[in-house]
Motif scaffolding. Structure first.
Motif, PDB file in Angstrom:
ATOM      1  N   ALA A 276      -1.795 -10.077  -3.763  1.00 39.69           N
ATOM      2  CA  ALA A 276      -2.101  -9.561  -2.587  1.00 39.69           C
ATOM      3  C   ALA A 276      -1.171  -9.273  -1.405  1.00 39.69           C
ATOM      4  O   ALA A 276      -0.440 -10.335  -1.339  1.00 39.69           O
TER       5      ALA A 276
ATOM      6  N   GLU B 127      -3.365  -1.527  -7.731  1.00 39.21           N
ATOM      7  CA  GLU B 127      -4.508  -0.969  -6.745  1.00 39.21           C
ATOM      8  C   GLU B 127      -5.723  -1.355  -7.394  1.00 39.21           C
ATOM      9  O   GLU B 127      -6.520  -0.616  -7.426  1.00 39.21           O
TER      10      GLU B 127
ATOM     11  N   HIS C 246      -8.356  -2.588  -6.287  1.00 42.60           N
ATOM     12  CA  HIS C 246      -9.639  -2.277  -5.472  1.00 42.60           C
ATOM     13  C   HIS C 246     -10.030  -1.136  -5.578  1.00 42.60           C
ATOM     14  O   HIS C 246     -11.170  -0.768  -4.867  1.00 42.60           O
ATOM     15  N   ARG C 247      -9.432  -0.155  -6.219  1.00 41.37           N
ATOM     16  CA  ARG C 247      -9.905   1.237  -6.359  1.00 41.37           C
ATOM     17  C   ARG C 247     -10.471   1.424  -7.655  1.00 41.37           C
ATOM     18  O   ARG C 247     -10.826   2.701  -7.872  1.00 41.37           O
TER      19      ARG C 247
ATOM     20  N   THR D 264      -3.244  -5.805  -5.285  1.00 45.26           N
ATOM     21  CA  THR D 264      -3.924  -4.817  -4.087  1.00 45.26           C
ATOM     22  C   THR D 264      -3.232  -5.162  -2.928  1.00 45.26           C
ATOM     23  O   THR D 264      -2.864  -6.074  -2.506  1.00 45.26           O
TER      24      THR D 264
ATOM     25  N   SER E 147      -7.031  -6.644  -0.167  1.00 43.12           N
ATOM     26  CA  SER E 147      -7.979  -7.553  -0.836  1.00 43.12           C
ATOM     27  C   SER E 147      -9.349  -7.772  -0.357  1.00 43.12           C
ATOM     28  O   SER E 147     -10.333  -8.062  -1.032  1.00 43.12           O
TER      29      SER E 147
ATOM     30  N   LEU F 114     -12.047  -5.786  -2.324  1.00 42.26           N
ATOM     31  CA  LEU F 114     -12.571  -6.660  -3.498  1.00 42.26           C
ATOM     32  C   LEU F 114     -13.684  -7.045  -3.362  1.00 42.26           C
ATOM     33  O   LEU F 114     -13.897  -7.973  -2.670  1.00 42.26           O
TER      34      LEU F 114
END
Length: 345
Positions: free
Chosen positions: A60, A113, A115-116, A160, A163, A166
């Protein structure tokens, strides 16, 4: 359907070779992030001694600090193959199932990435990370059947820049989370010195220090600015000295603090059009002709970090350091009107 495996291919084979040469191949070559390097070294050595796949790793931090490079190093130091993908490319559970089912034992899967990713893919990833299996639904409605599919043991390395986006169940399944920090000037000088050697660029320490002070604590920006200085020295035939650095960075709109054109546009708007603020994010974005998300996620973090801008409940406000840097005098507020009492009411 978009291929979930994303390979960023530069325009030429020479460019591929150049980008690959700039990336460190091992933790010993990696500059900066000493705490993270020590933690990763211990994790990888322990996994090697026990002849098992390393724990899942979450990297992160802001863009350009080396998350992708560290993922490559994890695969190299573990002597494992590497598979690369990205969160935006995995928009369905089937995309993730196709990637996971094709992994070989011990392979390192890097998802940038992360988190996407789509929510359905995230939920599938929970079981894959914990038990190395996934459940595939076959059919629809009352006749739908869940078929379990065992996976080869693998190591997931997620990267990410946010973070906080998430979900907790996903974050908790990573065995190790590394938070990458911005680099200081001394570390960036080492990064630039290594890159200059790979570029076969003859540049002195004073010039390297000048570049290091303008690259916003980010190695990716440092390497990019060094290449622009290299190009300027090549075209002008002036050599890569301090004068060439000043001229090249002035040509590319990078000032002594590392502010670029958009940074200065935002600050000058706050200072001159709104008397230093406060000004709302949407109003500020419209004033500089950019999306509010770009201003908030790309421009503001650096301006706040170096102390030129502050965020308040009423909006963005310029600091004294901002007025001084741009050579402007703060607007003088008119004195408050006297209160009226008695017959003056």
């Amino acid at each position: 359907m978009t291929d979930p495996l994303v390979w960023l291919a530069p325009e030429s084979e020479a460019e591929v070779a150049f980008e690959g040469a700039l990336r460190p191949k091992s933790l010993a070559e990696f500059v900066g992030q000493s705490k993270v390097r020590g933690q990763l070294q211990l994790l990888l050595q322990a996994a090697g001694m026990q002849n098992r796949t390393p724990d899942h790793i979450l990297l992160a931090g802001p863009p350009g600090l080396g998350k992708t490079t560290l993922a490559m190093i994890v695969a190299h130091e573990s002597n494992r193959p590497l598979r690369m993908s990205s969160g935006p490319a995995i928009q369905h559970a089937g995309d993730l199932a196709a990637v996971l089912s094709s992994l070989v034992p011990g392979e390192v899967l890097f998802i940038d990435e992360i988190h996407r990713m789509a929510r359905s893919a995230e939920e599938m990833l929970y079981l894959a990370m914990e038990d190395f299996r996934i459940d595939i639904m076959v059919g629809k409605g009352a006749g739908a059947t869940s078929i379990p599919l065992d996976l080869a043991p693998f190591t997931l390395v997620g990267a990410t820049t946010r973070s906080g986006l998430l979900p907790n169940p996903l974050r908790d399944r990573f065995g190790f989370t590394a938070h990458l920090e911005f680099y200081d000037t001394a570390e960036l000088e080492l990064v630039l010195e290594r890159a200059a050697a790979l570029l076969e660029l003859d540049i002195d320490r004073v010039a390297l220090a000048e570049i290091a002070g303008r690259c916003r604590g980010t190695p990716r920006i440092a390497n990019r600015l060094l290449r622009r200085v290299r190009d300027y020295a090549l075209v002008k035939g002036s050599g890569a000295g301090i004068d060439a650095v000043h001229a090249a960075l002035e040509l590319y709109d990078v000032d002594e603090l590392g502010l670029d054109r958009l940074d200065r546009a935002v600050m000058q708007t706050v200072l001159t059009r709104f008397d230093g603020g406060p000004v709302g994010l949407n109003t500020l974005a419209v004033s500089v002709g950019e999306e509010s998300e770009t201003v908030e996620s790309v421009v503001e973090p650096f301006l706040v970090r170096i102390g030129l801008l502050t965020r308040t409940p009423r909006g963005r406000v310029a600091t004294r350091a901002a007025w001084k840097h741009f050579g402007l005098t703060p607007a003088v507020e008119p004195p408050p009107k006297p209160a009226l009492f008695g017959d003056d009411l």
